[in-house]
Design a protein around this motif. Structure first.
Motif, PDB file in Angstrom:
ATOM      1  N   ASN A  88       0.811  -1.225   0.000  1.00  0.00           N
ATOM      2  CA  ASN A  88       0.000   0.000   0.000  1.00  0.00           C
ATOM      3  C   ASN A  88       0.845   1.276   0.000  1.00  0.00           C
ATOM      4  O   ASN A  88       0.382   2.337   0.414  1.00  0.00           O
ATOM      5  N   ASP A  89       2.092   1.165  -0.469  1.00  0.00           N
ATOM      6  CA  ASP A  89       2.987   2.324  -0.576  1.00  0.00           C
ATOM      7  C   ASP A  89       3.272   3.006   0.761  1.00  0.00           C
ATOM      8  O   ASP A  89       3.544   4.204   0.795  1.00  0.00           O
ATOM      9  N   LYS A  90       3.162   2.258   1.859  1.00  0.00           N
ATOM     10  CA  LYS A  90       3.423   2.880   3.158  1.00  0.00           C
ATOM     11  C   LYS A  90       4.907   2.866   3.484  1.00  0.00           C
ATOM     12  O   LYS A  90       5.471   3.840   3.958  1.00  0.00           O
ATOM     13  N   TYR A  91       5.547   1.699   3.237  1.00  0.00           N
ATOM     14  CA  TYR A  91       6.935   1.517   3.650  1.00  0.00           C
ATOM     15  C   TYR A  91       7.789   1.061   2.475  1.00  0.00           C
ATOM     16  O   TYR A  91       7.291   0.530   1.482  1.00  0.00           O
ATOM     17  N   LEU A  92       9.089   1.266   2.660  1.00  0.00           N
ATOM     18  CA  LEU A  92      10.076   0.704   1.745  1.00  0.00           C
ATOM     19  C   LEU A  92      11.058  -0.055   2.615  1.00  0.00           C
ATOM     20  O   LEU A  92      11.509   0.459   3.642  1.00  0.00           O
ATOM     21  N   VAL A  93      11.380  -1.287   2.229  1.00  0.00           N
ATOM     22  CA  VAL A  93      12.389  -2.024   2.994  1.00  0.00           C
ATOM     23  C   VAL A  93      13.637  -2.143   2.116  1.00  0.00           C
ATOM     24  O   VAL A  93      13.544  -2.376   0.911  1.00  0.00           O
ATOM     25  N   VAL A 100      16.659  -2.312   6.653  1.00  0.00           N
ATOM     26  CA  VAL A 100      16.065  -1.095   7.223  1.00  0.00           C
ATOM     27  C   VAL A 100      14.679  -0.893   6.620  1.00  0.00           C
ATOM     28  O   VAL A 100      14.488  -1.068   5.410  1.00  0.00           O
ATOM     29  N   VAL A 101      13.698  -0.543   7.471  1.00  0.00           N
ATOM     30  CA  VAL A 101      12.356  -0.218   6.987  1.00  0.00           C
ATOM     31  C   VAL A 101      12.179   1.302   7.048  1.00  0.00           C
ATOM     32  O   VAL A 101      12.465   1.921   8.078  1.00  0.00           O
ATOM     33  N   TRP A 102      11.754   1.883   5.925  1.00  0.00           N
ATOM     34  CA  TRP A 102      11.598   3.341   5.820  1.00  0.00           C
ATOM     35  C   TRP A 102      10.131   3.709   5.701  1.00  0.00           C
ATOM     36  O   TRP A 102       9.368   3.006   5.026  1.00  0.00           O
ATOM     37  N   ASN A 103       9.761   4.812   6.321  1.00  0.00           N
ATOM     38  CA  ASN A 103       8.415   5.352   6.159  1.00  0.00           C
ATOM     39  C   ASN A 103       8.431   6.289   4.948  1.00  0.00           C
ATOM     40  O   ASN A 103       9.206   7.237   4.901  1.00  0.00           O
ATOM     41  N   LEU A 104       7.578   6.009   3.949  1.00  0.00           N
ATOM     42  CA  LEU A 104       7.607   6.801   2.713  1.00  0.00           C
ATOM     43  C   LEU A 104       7.112   8.221   2.927  1.00  0.00           C
ATOM     44  O   LEU A 104       7.554   9.152   2.274  1.00  0.00           O
ATOM     45  N   GLU A 105       6.159   8.384   3.852  1.00  0.00           N
ATOM     46  CA  GLU A 105       5.585   9.710   4.052  1.00  0.00           C
ATOM     47  C   GLU A 105       6.555  10.636   4.779  1.00  0.00           C
ATOM     48  O   GLU A 105       6.834  11.740   4.340  1.00  0.00           O
ATOM     49  N   SER A 106       7.080  10.139   5.899  1.00  0.00           N
ATOM     50  CA  SER A 106       7.974  11.002   6.689  1.00  0.00           C
ATOM     51  C   SER A 106       9.411  10.960   6.166  1.00  0.00           C
ATOM     52  O   SER A 106      10.256  11.734   6.601  1.00  0.00           O
ATOM     53  N   LYS A 107       9.706  10.020   5.247  1.00  0.00           N
ATOM     54  CA  LYS A 107      11.033   9.852   4.646  1.00  0.00           C
ATOM     55  C   LYS A 107      12.095   9.537   5.697  1.00  0.00           C
ATOM     56  O   LYS A 107      13.232   9.967   5.587  1.00  0.00           O
ATOM     57  N   GLU A 108      11.683   8.825   6.717  1.00  0.00           N
ATOM     58  CA  GLU A 108      12.626   8.483   7.787  1.00  0.00           C
ATOM     59  C   GLU A 108      12.661   6.979   8.012  1.00  0.00           C
ATOM     60  O   GLU A 108      11.705   6.264   7.704  1.00  0.00           O
TER      61      GLU A 108
END
Length: 619
Positions: free
Chosen positions: A119-124, A135-143
């Motif tokens: 659902n385009d929430k995270y990038l691993v 590492v798991v990244w939050n796409l919205e906060s870019k962190e």
């Protein structure tokens, strides 16, 4: 000096020939079904499937090592390699804007793999063997949300990572003796792994494929078999094919809607096998190991990318391969246009010479000499032959229409032939070798004769240019000398010395001056008559200038080198008029077409770029 100002006009890039087939699963089809996405050097290329138009995502500082696309198509992510001790960039691109959405840095030296959540929430992201973390990244906060070592200390390196199709919290990683299902615990910012039990089986997993229902997942291994693992129980379900394993390992997998599996193996076999028992239904042999399979739409059409930098298209019904794109898979050493024609050009690299149609970037002819490297090539002026210099010390002459070998001069030079040029009357060839000798050959019908050997240079001859009356030539060498030879008496007329390894030399069309370039980043203008220096330009801010070509009128010339920029110069002013940004490897050679419509530059990463020449009115 010239080149550091930012307001210099950009050259217009017309086309790029190139595809890095060594990146596993690097070739992707965007969910809009209209575009390819693939890496070349440090660029990610978007290519329209309809009309072949290319767009470029520039932003990486070194070679792209992995590419992925989100399920919705909104984002593309790409990772790169970098030098030891440095952090490797991971870039998320906004597909609509064709711009950088986020640039993330955590992994050391290399990003090995990437996967978007459904659902385009995270990038691993998975780091390479010197990093070894997920590492798991939050796409919205870019962190970064959290990270963890990819595999237990007792297991080997992790090589690949994939998200499940329905849950944003579950993904799978696998590699050398390790296979784990991870669950993201967002409130506690933790990812928790569960080992998959494979019993006695020890495998190195190269790729993971998860069918839509998320019940099982498949792993392709270097042993040439496929493991089917239950995602809920984390237990091995089956392993196959039992007898006929896939040669040189399974590099990439794709499960179709029907349940059948597409398998790309290291020996270039592209196979459709049935889901339950891995029996082969259809198979096709491709050139080079298959490294990517991309499915378009519902699976009615699919594409395969190979290590030989070729892209094939298949239809599901007929399963016939159609070669749709080819390119060099190693450094391109030289490029040449035939005299008076701009429709074709030829490039050379390891193993082969290729002739391309300029307008469509289609490969028209390939002349293969396995395990040898072609260092330089040229078209004879009458267009009846291509003369080429090879590292096995031979000069080979080919027919440009058929690629037939017309003549081979054995032992032309003892340390490989490194430079070559043909005279206007098409009866002689001047060649230079790694040992520094310059030799003049007479070409007769089907045979040859050595006329003269000129021994002055102490090191590799890098470039040869012949005057239009065939009575004089100039040779550049890595020993810091450019020598102007008399081709009638075979003696030295003039010598130019500089504290540099000369890489290229050009006659001004009026032939009273020469310009040189080399490793000292300078462009030198010299008088032919007495060898005196006229002036010196600061040619590049970093690295050698490897290629140079002057226009027919002599008003402009173009250079390229380790700076990776193509620069067009005004000859008399000594100023840069245009700069071309696009290469991701060192530029090895550059040439202007005869009609002054375009320029072609080649680079060490196997790319061939065609630019619009900016001064068509004043050639």
């Amino acid at each position: 000096m010239a080149g550091d100002a930012q307001d210099i006009p950009r050259l217009e890039l017309e086309a790029v020939i190139g595809f890095n087939g060594h990146v596993f699963s690097g070739l992707r089809v965007h969910p809009d079904r209209e575009h390819f996405i693939y890496p070349l050097g440090c660029t990610v290329i978007l290519k329209s499937l309809k009309d072949g138009k290319q767009e470029f995502l520039h932003g990486h500082t070194n070679n792209v090592s992995c590419v992925t696309v989100s399920k919705s198509g909104r984002y593309i992510a790409s990772g790169q390699v970098t030098f030891m001790g440095f952090k490797a960039d991971l870039i998320i691109w906004d597909y609509e804007k064709r711009a950088i959405h986020a640039r993330l840095q955590l992994h050391k030296a290399k990003v090995e793999g990437l996967a978007f959540s459904p659902n385009d929430k995270y990038l691993v992201s998975l780091g390479g063997q010197d990093d070894g973390s997920i590492v798991v990244w939050n796409l919205e906060s870019k962190e970064a949300i959290c990270g963890s070592p990819a595999s237990a200390h007792s297991a080997g390196h992790c090589l690949t990572i994939e998200y499940t199709n329905h849950s944003d919290n579950i993904f799978i990683s696998a590699g050398n003796g390790t296979m784990r299902v991870w669950e993201l615990d967002l409130p506690n910012r933790k990812i928790r792994p569960t080992e998959c039990q494979t019993g006695q089986l020890k495998r190195i997993v190269k790729c993971i494929e998860i069918p839509d229902d998320d019940l099982f997942f498949y792993c392709g291994t270097t042993s040439g078999d496929i493991l089917k693992v239950n995602l809920k129980t984390r237990l091995l379900n089956s392993c196959g094919p039992r007898k006929q394993k896939f040669s040189k390992g399974v590099n990439t997998l794709k499960v179709l809607k029907s349940g059948d599996i597409l398998v790309g193996s290291g020996d270039g076999m592209f196979t459709l096998c049935s889901g339950p028992n891995f029996k082969t239904i259809k198979k096709v042999q491709l050139e080079g190991g298959v490294t990517s399979i991309a499915v378009r739409g519902e699976g009615h059409q699919f594409f395969a990318g190979t290590e030989a930098a070729q892209i094939y298209r298949f239809g599901y019904t007929d399963f016939k391969e159609e070669l749709i794109a080819t390119s060099h898979n190693s450094a391109v050493n030289d490029v040449a246009f035939p005299f008076g024609s701009s429709e074709l050009f030829a490039t050379c690299s390891q193993d082969d010479i290729r002739v391309w149609h300029a307008e469509t970037s289609k490969e028209l002819l390939r002349i293969s000499v396995p395990n040898m490297t072609c260092n330089a090539l040229d078209f004879m002026i009458d267009g009846h032959s291509i003369i080429s210099a090879w590292n096995d010390g031979k000069i080979r002459v080919f027919a440009p229409e058929t690629g037939r070998a017309m003549l081979v001069i054995h032992n032309a030079h003892s340390m490989g032939v490194t430079a070559i040029a043909g005279t206007r009357d098409c009866k002689r060839i001047v060649s230079g070798g790694g040992e520094g000798q310059v030799r003049v050959w007479e070409i007769l019908q089907g045979c040859h004769r050595l006329i003269e050997t000129m021994k002055e240079h102490k090191a590799t001859v890098t470039s040869i240019k012949i005057k239009s009356n065939d009575k004089e030539c100039v040779t550049a060498s890595s020993d810091g000398a450019c020598i102007i030879w008399d081709l009638v008496r075979f003696v030295r007329n003039q010598m130019v010395l500089a504290n540099t390894l000369f890489r290229s030399v050009c006659y001004h069309p009026e032939e009273y001056q020469i310009i040189t370039s080399g490793t000292d980043r300078k462009i030198g203008y010299w008088e032919v008559y007495d060898g005196s220096a006229i002036r010196e330009l600061e040619g590049s801010l970093s690295g050698a200038i490897n290629g140079m070509h002057i226009s027919q009128s002599g008003q402009h010339f173009v250079t390229g080198g380790d700076e990776k920029l193509v620069k067009v110069w005004d000859y008399s002013e000594g100023e840069v008029t245009h700069v071309g940004v696009g290469h991701s490897g060192s530029i090895t050679s550059v040439t202007i077409s005869s009609d002054n419509g375009s320029m072609v530059s080649t680079s060490a990463d196997g790319a061939v770029l065609r630019w619009r020449y900016p001064h068509p009115s004043s050639p």
